[in-house]
Design an enzyme around this catalytic site. Structure first.
Site, PDB file in Angstrom:
ATOM      1  N   CYS A 156       0.808  -1.211   0.000  1.00  0.00           N
ATOM      2  CA  CYS A 156       0.000   0.000   0.000  1.00  0.00           C
ATOM      3  C   CYS A 156       0.850   1.274   0.000  1.00  0.00           C
ATOM      4  O   CYS A 156       1.966   1.292   0.514  1.00  0.00           O
ATOM      5  CB  CYS A 156      -0.947   0.078   1.193  1.00  0.00           C
ATOM      6  SG  CYS A 156      -1.891  -1.425   1.453  1.00  0.00           S
TER       7      CYS A 156
ATOM      8  N   GLU B 225       6.365 -14.480 -12.966  1.00  0.00           N
ATOM      9  CA  GLU B 225       5.641 -13.254 -12.585  1.00  0.00           C
ATOM     10  C   GLU B 225       5.092 -12.478 -13.779  1.00  0.00           C
ATOM     11  O   GLU B 225       4.046 -11.849 -13.671  1.00  0.00           O
ATOM     12  CB  GLU B 225       6.490 -12.352 -11.676  1.00  0.00           C
ATOM     13  CG  GLU B 225       7.616 -11.628 -12.347  1.00  0.00           C
ATOM     14  CD  GLU B 225       8.359 -10.658 -11.428  1.00  0.00           C
ATOM     15  OE1 GLU B 225       7.774 -10.138 -10.475  1.00  0.00           O
ATOM     16  OE2 GLU B 225       9.557 -10.424 -11.698  1.00  0.00           O
TER      17      GLU B 225
ATOM     18  N   GLU C 119      16.671 -16.712 -11.853  1.00  0.00           N
ATOM     19  CA  GLU C 119      16.162 -15.380 -12.143  1.00  0.00           C
ATOM     20  C   GLU C 119      15.252 -15.408 -13.380  1.00  0.00           C
ATOM     21  O   GLU C 119      14.183 -14.796 -13.387  1.00  0.00           O
ATOM     22  CB  GLU C 119      17.344 -14.411 -12.331  1.00  0.00           C
ATOM     23  CG  GLU C 119      16.992 -13.016 -12.792  1.00  0.00           C
ATOM     24  CD  GLU C 119      16.046 -12.259 -11.854  1.00  0.00           C
ATOM     25  OE1 GLU C 119      15.803 -12.722 -10.727  1.00  0.00           O
ATOM     26  OE2 GLU C 119      15.517 -11.225 -12.301  1.00  0.00           O
TER      27      GLU C 119
ATOM     28  N   ASN D 249      -0.851   1.781   5.915  1.00  0.00           N
ATOM     29  CA  ASN D 249       0.062   0.854   5.238  1.00  0.00           C
ATOM     30  C   ASN D 249       0.704  -0.003   6.311  1.00  0.00           C
ATOM     31  O   ASN D 249       1.294   0.523   7.261  1.00  0.00           O
ATOM     32  CB  ASN D 249       1.143   1.641   4.479  1.00  0.00           C
ATOM     33  CG  ASN D 249       2.263   0.729   3.969  1.00  0.00           C
ATOM     34  OD1 ASN D 249       2.025  -0.421   3.646  1.00  0.00           O
ATOM     35  ND2 ASN D 249       3.470   1.263   3.907  1.00  0.00           N
ATOM     36  N   GLY D 250       0.592  -1.331   6.158  1.00  0.00           N
ATOM     37  CA  GLY D 250       1.181  -2.236   7.155  1.00  0.00           C
ATOM     38  C   GLY D 250       0.183  -3.311   7.526  1.00  0.00           C
ATOM     39  O   GLY D 250      -0.813  -3.528   6.817  1.00  0.00           O
TER      40      GLY D 250
ATOM     41  N   HIS E 148      18.601 -36.306 -10.445  1.00  0.00           N
ATOM     42  CA  HIS E 148      18.204 -36.774  -9.111  1.00  0.00           C
ATOM     43  C   HIS E 148      16.701 -36.655  -8.902  1.00  0.00           C
ATOM     44  O   HIS E 148      16.237 -36.707  -7.770  1.00  0.00           O
ATOM     45  CB  HIS E 148      18.977 -35.997  -8.036  1.00  0.00           C
ATOM     46  CG  HIS E 148      20.458 -36.226  -8.110  1.00  0.00           C
ATOM     47  ND1 HIS E 148      21.041 -37.427  -7.789  1.00  0.00           N
ATOM     48  CD2 HIS E 148      21.463 -35.411  -8.518  1.00  0.00           C
ATOM     49  CE1 HIS E 148      22.351 -37.346  -7.981  1.00  0.00           C
ATOM     50  NE2 HIS E 148      22.635 -36.124  -8.430  1.00  0.00           N
TER      51      HIS E 148
ATOM     52  N   LYS F 261      11.173 -14.498 -13.618  1.00  0.00           N
ATOM     53  CA  LYS F 261      10.582 -13.568 -14.597  1.00  0.00           C
ATOM     54  C   LYS F 261       9.455 -14.261 -15.361  1.00  0.00           C
ATOM     55  O   LYS F 261       8.404 -13.681 -15.602  1.00  0.00           O
ATOM     56  CB  LYS F 261      11.638 -13.082 -15.612  1.00  0.00           C
ATOM     57  CG  LYS F 261      12.726 -12.199 -15.056  1.00  0.00           C
ATOM     58  CD  LYS F 261      12.307 -10.763 -14.862  1.00  0.00           C
ATOM     59  CE  LYS F 261      12.202 -10.413 -13.424  1.00  0.00           C
ATOM     60  NZ  LYS F 261      13.348 -10.261 -12.610  1.00  0.00           N
TER      61      LYS F 261
ATOM     62  N   LYS G  28       5.461  -3.683  -6.769  1.00  0.00           N
ATOM     63  CA  LYS G  28       6.900  -3.471  -6.961  1.00  0.00           C
ATOM     64  C   LYS G  28       7.629  -3.479  -5.623  1.00  0.00           C
ATOM     65  O   LYS G  28       8.731  -3.987  -5.508  1.00  0.00           O
ATOM     66  CB  LYS G  28       7.106  -2.126  -7.673  1.00  0.00           C
ATOM     67  CG  LYS G  28       8.554  -1.775  -7.942  1.00  0.00           C
ATOM     68  CD  LYS G  28       8.983  -2.310  -9.263  1.00  0.00           C
ATOM     69  CE  LYS G  28      10.441  -2.086  -9.565  1.00  0.00           C
ATOM     70  NZ  LYS G  28      11.013  -3.201 -10.323  1.00  0.00           N
TER      71      LYS G  28
ATOM     72  N   ARG H 160       3.384   0.407  -5.243  1.00  0.00           N
ATOM     73  CA  ARG H 160       3.247  -0.242  -3.943  1.00  0.00           C
ATOM     74  C   ARG H 160       1.995  -1.112  -3.859  1.00  0.00           C
ATOM     75  O   ARG H 160       1.768  -1.783  -2.853  1.00  0.00           O
ATOM     76  CB  ARG H 160       3.202   0.820  -2.831  1.00  0.00           C
ATOM     77  CG  ARG H 160       4.413   1.729  -2.822  1.00  0.00           C
ATOM     78  CD  ARG H 160       4.279   2.777  -1.748  1.00  0.00           C
ATOM     79  NE  ARG H 160       4.535   2.218  -0.446  1.00  0.00           N
ATOM     80  CZ  ARG H 160       5.712   2.189   0.163  1.00  0.00           C
ATOM     81  NH1 ARG H 160       6.753   2.733  -0.422  1.00  0.00           N
ATOM     82  NH2 ARG H 160       5.848   1.647   1.331  1.00  0.00           N
TER      83      ARG H 160
ATOM     84  N   TRP I   5      -2.647  -2.843  -1.676  1.00  0.00           N
ATOM     85  CA  TRP I   5      -2.274  -4.221  -2.032  1.00  0.00           C
ATOM     86  C   TRP I   5      -2.884  -5.072  -0.923  1.00  0.00           C
ATOM     87  O   TRP I   5      -2.477  -4.992   0.227  1.00  0.00           O
ATOM     88  CB  TRP I   5      -0.749  -4.375  -2.070  1.00  0.00           C
ATOM     89  CG  TRP I   5      -0.318  -5.730  -2.539  1.00  0.00           C
ATOM     90  CD1 TRP I   5      -0.180  -6.160  -3.829  1.00  0.00           C
ATOM     91  CD2 TRP I   5       0.064  -6.843  -1.718  1.00  0.00           C
ATOM     92  NE1 TRP I   5       0.247  -7.467  -3.854  1.00  0.00           N
ATOM     93  CE2 TRP I   5       0.398  -7.909  -2.575  1.00  0.00           C
ATOM     94  CE3 TRP I   5       0.148  -7.051  -0.337  1.00  0.00           C
ATOM     95  CZ2 TRP I   5       0.817  -9.152  -2.106  1.00  0.00           C
ATOM     96  CZ3 TRP I   5       0.558  -8.294   0.129  1.00  0.00           C
ATOM     97  CH2 TRP I   5       0.893  -9.328  -0.745  1.00  0.00           C
TER      98      TRP I   5
END
Ligand code: M6R
Length: 571
Positions: free
Chosen positions: A2, A460, A453, A94-95, A476, A457, A566, A28, A68
């Protein structure tokens, strides 16, 4: 996560103006947004911020929020601001209030009526009928978890701002004051800010501000004004998405970082390297892509004979072995990732020194560190880390080179250019892979973190299940999943014979092998790169482009993928 913003100005401002400032914090979270002012007007909407959502609203005191979702679904009712029973108080938060169930139970028993399923609504009800300033110490002792809160009262031209854990900063303008989750919300309006410390609250009007510290019995505290400079993010320009714009900015961003490490950041890099040498052992702490960059950093340092480990920030507590022979290095693009900040708090509590690599200046991680480097990638807007990941790798290689690692920085430009020269080929591969449900990426040694990495990508941004793994581990277990046509990307640095065997093994079982470099196998994408740093970066770029073009083929919301943000400011 948020983002929150509050304005207190001498002249009335429009809802559009404050929502435009909020739009700058949309990285955010973008599940819903809302606006409230001190006339009692309130609007809430699901989805990305629409700056024209409240066309007729003007006020001198207002608060806004972009969400969010953590507690409660993505609905208008759960969108902030939240009000008390009377509608006299509006808050944005926010939190996470970790003990909200218990608080809500007590409040409901006392007759409060809740409208939403959020933890945040408890804050508005707590202050109902109270003198806000006098009630602040009780609030800080009863509410657990993290919070940055803005509170306004109907008819009152004051914003109460208070925080524990989550970031909050005051911006000082000519004819008013602004308060927000970070300076970016108001960096086009002022270059003077006051950062809130833990357990502080402030009363903010257009004329001024007063800060108080809960730790000092809610007594007034003097605050320092910090001047800051921030280069504005460029517009999208000719590009359809920020992701491709930011990938294309890699050559420029990499060059800028290398230059700054040799010039204005030279003292900072020397200081950190000295700290590394003094300690003798380095522990990186990071999340997501920054963690993958840290895994690469571990290998650079190991090649220079220095002991290093990388630990995922959210798991740091489980692995924490800290003493005076340790230097912790926090790696974070945003500098606001709560998992990293939490880990840093634990590290600091043990008296261990912390250096950091950040991209966003003045961020919490930077301010908590004993020394820091800026990776100078410039603003990154797409949720996916692209140019910032590359610059983190370069910064790691540069530090390692100062303790004996041999990196060929001169070959970097050529390798990056070579990766970009493959764009048309990568588009063809993307078209071929767009409907695949699973993709495997194999790496060895230094290319293993790159494999992870690229997989991140693909998940997401392209919504493809992808697994980036150590090629040697394939036999294995995972080999059982390889069947006719399964796409397997093999990262094949020049002269690596073992990865060729792994590629042959999956090929023998019908896999569709896409080799980044051939080394004898039919080449999918020509990466080049005899040097490890260059290969890492070139194959990362090829993976980023592949991800981007698969997502485009699928028509996905590339810059704002579902469920993500982000800056991950919750645990
Ligand atoms: O801002 P940070 O580097 O601390 O963020 C860490 C992760 O949240 C971030 O790298 C995330 O994994 C990216 N979206 C990956 O592209």
């Amino acid at each position: 996560m948020c983002g929150i913003v509050g304005f207190a100005f001498r002249q009335p401002f429009s809802a559009k103006e404050i929502l435009t400032a909020l739009k700058r914090l949309e990285y955010r979270g973008y599940d819903s947004f809302g606006y409230a002012d001190n006339s009692g007007a309130c609007i809430k909407r699901v989805g990305e911020i629409a700056v024209d959502a409240a066309p007729g609203s003007f006020s001198r005191t207002a608060i806004v929020h972009t969400r969010w979702a953590t507690h409660g679904g993505i609905t208008e009712t759960n969108a902030h601001p939240h009000a008390d029973c009377t509608g006299g108080i509006a808050i944005v938060h926010n939190g996470i209030i970790s003990n909200y169930r218990e608080l809500r139970g007590d409040m409901e028993a006392a007759g409060h009526v809740f409208r939403s399923q959020t933890d945040s609504e408890t804050i508005a009800h707590f202050f109902e009928g109270k003198d806000v300033k006098k009630a602040m110490p009780e609030f800080f002792s009863r509410f657990q978890g993290e919070f940055a809160v803005l509170l306004i009262r109907k008819g009152d031209e004051k914003i109460y701002a208070f925080k524990r854990g989550s970031p909050l900063v005051l911006g000082i303008a000519q004819d008013g004051n602004m308060v927000a989750s970070d300076i970016y919300a108001f960096s086009n309006k002022t270059n003077r800010a006051i950062f809130f410390n833990e357990d502080e609250f402030a009363e903010i009007t257009w004329e001024g501000w007063k800060f108080y510290s809960i730790g000092e019995g809610a007594a007034p505290v003097e605050k320092e004004i910090t001047p800051f400079s921030w280069k504005e993010g460029e517009e999208l320009g000719e590009y359809p998405h920020y992701m491709i714009k930011e990938i294309k900015e890699i050559p420029q961003a990499a060059g800028r970082l290398l230059l700054s490490l040799q010039a204005e950041q030279k003292p900072a890099v020397e200081k950190i390297v000295q700290m590394m040498k003094n300690a003798g052992r380095v522990i990186f702490v990071a999340s997501g892509s920054s963690y993958h960059a840290a895994l690469i950093g571990v290998q650079f340092l190991a090649r220079a004979g220095m002991e290093a480990r990388a630990i995922v920030a959210s798991e740091f507590r489980s692995f924490m072995i800290l003493d005076e022979s340790t230097l912790a290095i926090a790696v974070s693009q945003s500098g606001e990732t709560m998992d990293v900040i939490e880990a840093m708090r634990g590290i600091k509590a043990k008296g261990v020194k912390i250096a950091s690599l950040v991209n966003v200046p003045y961020s919490t991680v930077q301010r908590m560190s004993n020394a820091h480097l800026n990776i100078a990638a410039g603003q990154e807007i797409c949720v996916a880390a692209t140019k910032t990941f590359v610059n983190q790798v370069i910064a790691m290689a540069y530090m390692a080179s100062m303790v004996g690692y041999k990196a060929d920085f001169a070959s970097l430009d050529g390798c990056i250019a070579k990766a970009f020269s493959q764009e048309e080929r990568i588009k063809e591969i993307a078209a071929e892979l767009k409907d695949r449900k699973d993709i495997y990426i194999l790496g060895r040694g230094i290319s293993y973190p790159v494999a992870r990495e690229i997989a991140l990508k693909l998940k997401e941004i392209s919504y493809v299940h992808a697994e980036g793994m150590m090629a040697g581990e394939l036999k294995h277990g995972t080999l059982a999943l390889i069947e006719d046509g399964t796409p397997v990307i093999c990262l094949m640095p020049k002269n690596d014979k073992d990865i060729v065997s792994s590629a042959e093994e999956v090929k023998a079982r019908g896999a569709r092998v896409i080799a980044f470099n051939g080394n004898g196998i039919e080449e999918g994408v020509k990466i080049g790169g005899a040097d490890a740093v260059a290969f890492c970066i070139a194959s990362t770029i090829a993976g980023q482009l592949l991800t981007y073009y698969i997502a485009r083929e699928k028509g996905l919301p590339i810059d704002k993928p579902r469920n993500l943000a982000k800056s991950v400011t919750v645990k």
